[in-house]
Design a protein around this motif. Structure first.
Motif, PDB file in Angstrom:
ATOM      1  N   CYS A   7       1.050  -1.194   0.269  1.00 60.30           N
ATOM      2  CA  CYS A   7      -0.430  -0.274   0.014  1.00 60.30           C
ATOM      3  C   CYS A   7       1.305   0.798   0.256  1.00 60.30           C
ATOM      4  N   ASP A   9       0.594   4.280   0.277  1.00 56.61           N
ATOM      5  CA  ASP A   9      -0.251   4.826   1.974  1.00 56.61           C
ATOM      6  C   ASP A   9       0.332   4.381   3.224  1.00 56.61           C
ATOM      7  N   CYS A  10       0.436   3.329   3.589  1.00 60.62           N
ATOM      8  CA  CYS A  10       0.778   3.101   4.982  1.00 60.62           C
ATOM      9  C   CYS A  10       2.080   2.131   4.530  1.00 60.62           C
ATOM     10  N   HIS A  68      -8.494  -3.523   2.667  1.00 62.97           N
ATOM     11  CA  HIS A  68      -7.404  -2.653   2.833  1.00 62.97           C
ATOM     12  C   HIS A  68      -8.202  -1.223   3.981  1.00 62.97           C
ATOM     13  N   CYS A  72      -6.274   0.773   6.953  1.00 59.68           N
ATOM     14  CA  CYS A  72      -4.915   1.270   6.261  1.00 59.68           C
ATOM     15  C   CYS A  72      -4.748   2.769   7.543  1.00 59.68           C
TER      16      CYS A  72
HETATM   17 ZN   LIG Z   1      -2.325   1.216   3.322  1.00 61.64          ZN
END
Ligand SMILES: [Zn+2]
Length: 105
Positions: A7, A9-10, A68, A72
């Protein structure tokens, strides 16, 4: 193409699935009975996902996963972040704009 990815983002591992509608949906890579998304790997190695329903409950070859977006941490952090009270000049408040343009539903 692998179905597992990170991911952006994370930076946690996610599993990419393809929904009934042909959309890509990232789920957490480990099956979770509390999840609301049923997924299985088809003959080509693609994970197919769908929402189990009363008519089509989860099948023996499917496992439940958690989308997710629900876990997330980066998204959660962003959601709790306060929006600036005043937008910088020249920045269009798209959320407000869409709300106005979208009419009353
Ligand atoms: Zn994420």
């Amino acid at each position: 193409m692998g179905t597992r990815a990170i991911c952006r983002d994370c930076y946690r591992e996610v599993l990419w699935t393809v929904t009934d509608a042909g959309k890509r949906l990232a789920v957490d890579p480990e099956p979770d009975e509390t999840g609301n998304t049923a997924a299985y790997r088809d003959g080509t190695g693609t994970f197919r996902s769908r929402r189990p329903t009363d008519e089509l409950p989860i099948m023996a070859w499917e496992k439940l996963y958690v989308p997710h977006v629900a876990t997330c941490t980066a998204r959660q952090r962003r959601a709790t972040q306060k929006r600036p009270a005043v937008l910088p000049p020249g920045v269009l408040d798209l959320t407000a704009y869409r709300r106005r343009a979208g009419g009353r539903s």
